[in-house]
Design a protein around this motif. Structure first.
Motif, mmCIF file in Angstrom:
data_model
loop_
_atom_site.group_PDB
_atom_site.id
_atom_site.type_symbol
_atom_site.label_atom_id
_atom_site.label_comp_id
_atom_site.label_asym_id
_atom_site.label_seq_id
_atom_site.Cartn_x
_atom_site.Cartn_y
_atom_site.Cartn_z
ATOM 1 N N ARG A 62 0.030 9.943 -4.677
ATOM 2 C CA ARG A 62 -0.572 11.037 -3.907
ATOM 3 C C ARG A 62 0.434 12.153 -3.675
ATOM 4 O O ARG A 62 0.091 13.318 -3.688
ATOM 5 C CB ARG A 62 -1.082 10.512 -2.583
ATOM 6 N N GLU A 63 1.684 11.752 -3.466
ATOM 7 C CA GLU A 63 2.694 12.794 -3.261
ATOM 8 C C GLU A 63 2.899 13.585 -4.552
ATOM 9 O O GLU A 63 3.061 14.799 -4.524
ATOM 10 C CB GLU A 63 4.012 12.190 -2.797
ATOM 11 N N ASN A 91 -0.665 10.526 4.106
ATOM 12 C CA ASN A 91 -1.373 10.561 2.820
ATOM 13 C C ASN A 91 -1.951 9.206 2.405
ATOM 14 O O ASN A 91 -2.228 8.981 1.234
ATOM 15 C CB ASN A 91 -0.479 11.161 1.718
ATOM 16 N N LEU A 92 -2.128 8.316 3.387
ATOM 17 C CA LEU A 92 -2.893 7.085 3.130
ATOM 18 C C LEU A 92 -4.153 7.153 3.977
ATOM 19 O O LEU A 92 -4.114 7.628 5.124
ATOM 20 C CB LEU A 92 -2.075 5.848 3.524
ATOM 21 N N PRO A 94 0.815 -1.228 0.000
ATOM 22 C CA PRO A 94 0.000 0.000 0.000
ATOM 23 C C PRO A 94 0.845 1.274 0.000
ATOM 24 O O PRO A 94 0.348 2.340 -0.323
ATOM 25 C CB PRO A 94 -0.803 -0.107 1.292
ATOM 26 N N LEU A 95 2.116 1.151 0.334
ATOM 27 C CA LEU A 95 2.976 2.333 0.336
ATOM 28 C C LEU A 95 3.102 2.927 -1.064
ATOM 29 O O LEU A 95 3.310 4.129 -1.216
ATOM 30 C CB LEU A 95 4.376 1.980 0.856
ATOM 31 N N GLU A 131 -6.096 2.093 3.965
ATOM 32 C CA GLU A 131 -4.746 1.864 3.430
ATOM 33 C C GLU A 131 -3.712 1.793 4.548
ATOM 34 O O GLU A 131 -2.758 1.017 4.468
ATOM 35 C CB GLU A 131 -4.382 2.979 2.448
ATOM 36 N N GLU A 169 9.167 12.123 8.497
ATOM 37 C CA GLU A 169 8.366 10.921 8.726
ATOM 38 C C GLU A 169 9.064 9.919 9.632
ATOM 39 O O GLU A 169 8.696 8.737 9.646
ATOM 40 C CB GLU A 169 8.043 10.273 7.377
ATOM 41 N N ASP A 173 0.073 15.944 -4.511
ATOM 42 C CA ASP A 173 0.159 16.985 -3.484
ATOM 43 C C ASP A 173 1.292 17.979 -3.748
ATOM 44 O O ASP A 173 1.192 19.148 -3.415
ATOM 45 C CB ASP A 173 0.357 16.350 -2.108
ATOM 46 N N GLU A 185 -3.892 -1.528 5.664
ATOM 47 C CA GLU A 185 -3.277 -2.416 4.652
ATOM 48 C C GLU A 185 -1.750 -2.429 4.753
ATOM 49 O O GLU A 185 -1.108 -3.410 4.388
ATOM 50 C CB GLU A 185 -3.696 -1.979 3.254
ATOM 51 N N VAL A 186 -1.201 -1.314 5.256
ATOM 52 C CA VAL A 186 0.253 -1.256 5.449
ATOM 53 C C VAL A 186 0.687 -2.401 6.377
ATOM 54 O O VAL A 186 1.717 -3.034 6.168
ATOM 55 C CB VAL A 186 0.680 0.114 6.027
ATOM 56 N N ARG A 220 0.921 3.473 -3.084
ATOM 57 C CA ARG A 220 -0.138 4.447 -3.384
ATOM 58 C C ARG A 220 0.259 5.854 -2.933
ATOM 59 O O ARG A 220 -0.261 6.842 -3.408
ATOM 60 C CB ARG A 220 -1.426 4.024 -2.684
ATOM 61 N N ARG A 221 1.164 5.902 -1.988
ATOM 62 C CA ARG A 221 1.626 7.220 -1.513
ATOM 63 C C ARG A 221 2.301 8.007 -2.624
ATOM 64 O O ARG A 221 2.242 9.226 -2.677
ATOM 65 C CB ARG A 221 2.656 7.055 -0.394
#
Lengths: 908, 238
Positions: A17-18, B104-105, A10-11, B109, A435, A21, B112-113, A13-14
């Motif tokens: 999005r980044e 941003n998830l 799922p990472l 999600e 992060e 953004d 899901e991580v 998908r970031r």
């Protein structure tokens, strides 16, 4: 409840999005990267297509493998001997020639000697007989003493001549037929033969060593030789009666050096002329125009790209080609016959068996030169020029230049990718720092370092890939045409077919992605090496400063700024690298026009005189010196030698200057073995007074060692100067010999047939005019591009600095600092860093360009320094600073938008 | 329960210090205890008692200086970096005081991580319902309250159905009501999925909902108690 199916990471998908953004940042990178890749891809495709065309020219247009010039036309016997590729036995030839000369001269000389000796003997004998007879008669008359002697002398005076005439023929005949005469003749012949052979042996040994005439590996290289005579004449295309440039005219070629017709048709009648397309474009000549060639007018019937003149080099030793004032043309046989003026006996050759590669071609050319030298010498002709195809600038310059452009474009792309990769890496490092707790949690949950590394690297790789795809698409379509137009603007290239080769894809896609991957891998993997716990604690410093840097007791604001600077030092260092990169580009964009202007401005003072006439000989056909009544004229001597080195041989002009010269005054006269060198010579070879230089003849085994007496302020050519007397002594010439005249007034009283050439300002500004024409306009665009690049890099880097300091900025806002005060802290620090970076980069960029310029000019004849004017430097500084000012406004807006709760959120 | 299950987590003479020379500070001074499989264990103690350090060593994100920890018979000290990561991946779930969600998830999600790490993750929609987040599944973390965010972080930890759920002050940043809701959720999960839960807290009231309470002070086990009549998180009060 459980499912046995693993979900995708799922990472990933970031990443999208980044992209969404932070679209401004990535759009800037994307646009810049895409434009650069597009240009380089276009350059690769255009170059590959053009180079493929050039590679096929030998077969497609029967392009020569080389050409040579003789002083006299070759007879069929000589042509056949040259075509055989065999060497003439020069030793035997010279020996036979010497024997022949001895045999011709010796009998006469021996006969003369014998005649003199016999005559003397006969005369003495006859005189003695006459005296004896007179004495007898005188004594019979009772004469004695003085009277008797007077009688004897009178008898001798009266009868000797007759007696000699009577006795001499017989005596001579007897002497000539005697054995002693034959023996003397033979002995003299043997001595003369021996002396001559010794001399020939010595001369041959030197020549054989120089030209490897006894090369045991020599292999004959059969060739086909094509007479390719031409005339160099004046061209006047605007019909103002003034020469516009030079034109080299050939008869229309049939078997060699064919042309690619770009417009119109080939010449069909005696008044039609086909000229070079590039020159026609530059001079504004169109098909149908009338131009004057020498004293005849011709109608331009077509424009062509000549296969042996893809670059318009008038002479192979010219510093630069000249498509502005030099033209090449062909005429019909009848048209050629209309021309007047000296004809050059040039011959093109093609190897019967084409060489496999350039190394083999060079070897073949060396063997052929050995054969050519011996054959022309044996035929008592003179080799005046020899230019193998691989060394012919008119053929090789354009492909070489395109090749180096490609290499240069590739290097610039690589540097840009590395700079952008570092920017990406820093951006990601900043994201990682932000992060850190999330990364710590993920690592604590079991995410491997590799998974996170791949995740954080996916963004730069993705952006590079998308840019590469877009860049390639644009490159193969739009930019290819732009690059092709650029090359057609500089070179006389034939029509081409687009060739798709994988190296464009490799260079513009594979290598950028690998570079982006490598740099980010290096930086990000180092960043992710920390333990999960340290990420959870936001403890990301890899080095621990034991003590804070102590600052002097400056006022608070100043110390605050210094702290900001120290805290963001790595980012400011990257900013310095980015600005240095831009400054190097700008140094090229600003410095090149500056250098050309400087050079053109110096030309008037570079000219020895307004007119520099080179004569074909110093004596006319009657043996009288060629003189002029022009009181301004001053004789000088001139020749050309080579300065050999491992990398390339440089042609050096050697001048013999009259004592007390008005045109080239030397600070002091040169002694034996001394020369002054031009500033261009000293600059190119880093020569200093007292150094020893070795110059060699081009086609003869003679070399000259000189001591440098000093450096004279002459930048126009790589030249050395010595006194005329020393010149003539050094080159074994008559003490009064000379090559031409310097004069500020035009010399009109020398017959044109004795004028070989005249050096004008036009010749000296050839290089700068051509460079200005080829690159001048692009340099201005390039300057704008550099300004844009500066803005992009500064935008990306200062954005990182502000983002990194968002919490601190937010905190000082909470404390009550106004936006203006905060800008005073952060933006002033960055402004000072930018100014300091600019100053450092300006110095470094100049040095980088000096090295690059030297590397470029070392590959060609001639030299002049790289110059950036004071105005140019100010322009460079201002352009980058102006770019920064625009970005500073954006940064100020960004600072204003940082909310106060940002610090509180981070504190949570 | 077998002997091995009773000693599912075994902490033996565990020691850990920070710093060097004069500045060295011993945080764990020789700890010994065991935790049974499926047990809800609370590590209770004031600040500086070593409870978070202990949790980090159990979680394999920190190393001890002496003694050992074994989980399911496997000593963590014997594992290298790579196998330790795999160990965390397969057996552990982590919940922190700060939720550390990926901004941003969205909710689903982020869960899901965690699911990605498991070959046999829990059904995510079911879990979302259990967490009370199903309606919020498409929201980003910044659209959620602190309690909701902590639920997501618990979901992310539990979705891979770990053997042990490690919770480091999971209610430390939450208000009273939300804290109770979170504790209830952890309790439910413990009961529903049977995971061993080890929770670090300084809130003594929480001990009442635990099977096993270990009080720590100055890096030592001060007291161990087993609670046969644990109460529900909803009944807690402080």
């Amino acid at each position: 409840m459980e499912k046995n199916q693993r979900t995708g990471n799922p990472l990933s998908r970031r990443v999208f999005r980044e992209l969404r953004d932070e679209w401004r940042k990535y759009a800037v990178i994307f646009v810049f990267l895409t434009a650069t890749i597009a240009f380089v891809a276009g350059m690769y495709v255009a170059n590959n297509s053009m180079l493929t065309e050039a590679g096929q020219a030998r077969e497609k247009y029967l392009r020569e493998d080389g050409h040579f010039e003789l002083s006299e036309p070759a007879d069929p016997e000589l042509l056949a001997a040259i075509e055989s590729g065999e060497r003439a036995d020069l030793l035997e030839y010279y020996t036979e020639q010497a024997h022949r000369e001895i045999d011709e001269i010796l009998p006469g000389e021996v006969e003369a000697a014998v005649t003199e000796e016999v005559t003397a003997a006969v005369s003495a004998q006859a005189e003695e007989a006459i005296r004896a007879q007179a004495r007898e008669q005188g004594q019979a008359l009772g004469l004695t003493g003085q009277a008797l002697e007077e009688l004897e002398q009178a008898a001798v005076d009266e009868n000797l001549e007759a007696a000699e005439a009577e006795l001499l023929p017989g005596a001579l005949e007897q002497a000539m037929e005697s054995e002693e005469y034959e023996e003397a003749l033979e002995a003299a012949r043997e001595t003369a033969y021996a002396d001559a052979e010794q001399e020939i042996d010595e001369a041959y040994r030197r020549a054989a060593e120089r030209y490897r005439l006894d090369d045991p590996d020599f292999e004959p290289v059969p060739v086909t030789v094509y007479p390719f005579f031409y005339r160099d004449l004046d061209e006047d295309h605007d019909h103002d009666g003034v020469r516009d440039g030079g034109i080299r005219v050939y008869q229309e070629p049939k078997d060699v050096n064919l042309y690619c017709l770009m417009d119109g048709k080939g010449p069909e009648s005696e008044d039609e002329i086909l000229i070079d397309r590039m020159h026609a474009d530059n001079a504004g000549i169109r098909v149908g125009d009338i131009i004057s060639v020498g004293s005849a007018d011709f109608r331009v019937c077509g424009l062509a790209a000549f296969s042996n003149y893809s670059t318009l080099y008038e002479r192979n030793t010219d510093v630069m080609f000249d498509a502005l004032t030099f033209d090449v043309a062909v005429l019909t046989e009848e048209g050629y016959a209309r021309l007047r003026g000296a004809q050059r006996y040039a011959y093109a050759w093609r190897y019967r068996t084409a060489s496999a590669d350039e190394i083999a071609e060079k070897q073949m050319s060396d063997y052929f030169l050995e054969a050519l030298i011996t054959q022309t010498a044996a035929a008592e002709n003179e080799l005046e020029d020899f230019v193998p195809g691989y060394a012919n600038m008119a053929i090789t310059f354009a492909p070489d230049d395109m090749g180096s452009d490609k290499a240069m474009g590739g290097v610039i792309l690589d540097i840009l990718i590395v700079v952008l990769a570092f920017i990406f890496a820093i951006t990601i490092s900043s994201t990682i720092a932000r992060e850190a707790p999330v990364i710590g949690t993920l690592r604590a949950s079991g995410y491997t370092r590799g998974e996170l590394l791949r995740h954080y690297m996916s963004m730069p790789v993705l952006v590079t890939l998308i840019s590469a795809v877009a860049g390639n698409l644009l490159g193969y379509t739009v930019f290819k045409k732009i690059v092709v137009a650029m090359y057609y603007n500089s070179y006389s290239l034939p029509a081409y077919t687009t060739v798709w080769t994988p190296d464009a894809f490799v260079k513009t896609t594979v290598i950028p992605v690998i570079l982006m991957l490598a740099v980010n891998l290096l930086v990000i993997s180092r960043k992710l090496r920390l333990s999960p716990l340290r990420f959870l604690r936001r403890d990301l410093k890899t080095t621990r400063r034991k003590k804070a840097v102590r600052l002097p007791s400056w006022q608070f604001i100043r110390r605050f700024r210094m702290r900001i600077f120290l805290q963001n030092l790595p980012n400011y260092l990257v900013l310095l690298i980015g600005i240095l990169f831009v400054m190097v580009m700008l140094a090229m964009a600003v410095g090149l026009p500056d250098t050309l202007s400087w050079y053109q401005g110096k030309v008037p003072e570079m000219m020895f005189a307004r007119h520099q006439v080179i004569l074909t000989a110093s004596e006319d056909e009657n043996g009288d010196p060629i003189t002029t009544g022009n009181p301004d004229a001053e004789a000088f001597c001139m020749t050309s030698l080579l300065r050999r080195s491992e990398s390339r041989d440089e042609s050096v002009s050697v001048y013999g200057i009259s004592e007390g010269s008005r045109y080239m005054p030397l600070d002091r006269e040169t002694g034996a073995g001394e020369v002054w060198v031009s500033a261009a010579f000293a600059g190119k070879f880093r020569t200093r007074p007292g150094d020893t230089i070795l110059l060699e003849e081009k086609y003869e085994n003679r070399s000259y060692r000189f001591t440098v007496a000093g450096i004279c302020d002459y930048d126009a050519a790589v030249a050395v100067f010595l006194s005329r007397e020393s010149f003539n002594r050094t080159f074994d010439r008559d003490p009064v010999d000379f090559s031409g005249y310097f004069s500020n007034e035009e010399i009109r009283d020398i017959d044109e047939t004795y004028i070989a050439s005249e050096i004008t300002e036009e010749d000296l500004t050839k290089i700068s005019r051509q460079l200005d024409h080829s690159m001048g306009a692009y340099m201005l665009y390039f300057q704008y591009l550099c300004g844009l690049l500066a803005a992009v890099l500064i935008y990306l880097l200062t954005k990182i600095i502000i983002e990194k300091n968002e919490s601190a900025i937010s905190m000082v806002k909470i404390l009550g600092y106004t936006d203006r005060e905060i800008a005073g802290l952060y933006l002033v620090t960055t402004t000072l860093a930018v100014l300091a970076s600019e100053a450092v980069s300006l110095v470094l960029a100049k040095q980088v360009m000096n090295v690059a310029w030297r590397a470029v000019l070392e590959r060609m004849d001639g030299w002049f320094p790289f110059v950036i004017s004071g105005g140019g430097m100010v322009k460079m500084l201002l352009m980058v600073f102006a770019a920064y000012l625009v970005i500073m406004l954006l940064d100020f807006r960004r600072i204003r938008r940082i909310p106060m709760d940002r610090a509180l959120k981070d504190a949570e | 329960m077998s002997e091995q299950e009773k000693k599912f987590l075994e902490v033996v003479d565990l020691r850990k210090g920070f710093g060097e020379g004069d500045t060295r500070q011993e945080v764990l001074r020789g700890m010994d205890f065991t935790v049974a499989k499926g047990e809800f264990c609370v590590l209770l103690g004031p600040s500086g008692s070593g409870k978070s350090t202990l949790l980090n060593i159990i979680g394999g994100i920190d190393r001890c200086d002496g003694g050992y920890i074994s989980i399911g018979g496997e000593k963590l000290a014997d594992l290298n970096e790579k196998t330790l990561t795999m160990y965390r991946r397969k057996h552990l779930g982590y919940v922190f005081q700060l939720y550390n969600l990926i901004p941003n998830l969205n909710v689903k999600e982020n869960i899901e991580v965690g699911a990605y790490l498991s070959d046999h993750p829990l059904e995510i929609d079911d879990l979302l319902r259990t967490l009370g987040l199903y309606e919020h599944r498409y929201k980003l973390p910044n659209q959620l309250s602190g309690g909701q965010q902590q639920r997501v972080s618990i979901g992310r930890a539990i979705v891979k159905n770990p053997d042990i759920l490690l919770c480091d002050e999971p209610t430390g940043a939450l208000d009273y009501t939300t804290s109770k809701e979170i504790l209830k959720l952890i309790e439910d999960i413990n009961r529903k999925y049977g995971n061993t839960v080890i929770m670090v807290t300084h809130n003594a009231a929480i001990r009442r909902m635990a099977d096993h309470v270990i009080r720590l002070r100055d890096g030592r086990v001060l007291q161990e108690e087993h609670n046969d009549s644990r109460i529900s998180a909803t009944e807690l009060d402080w």
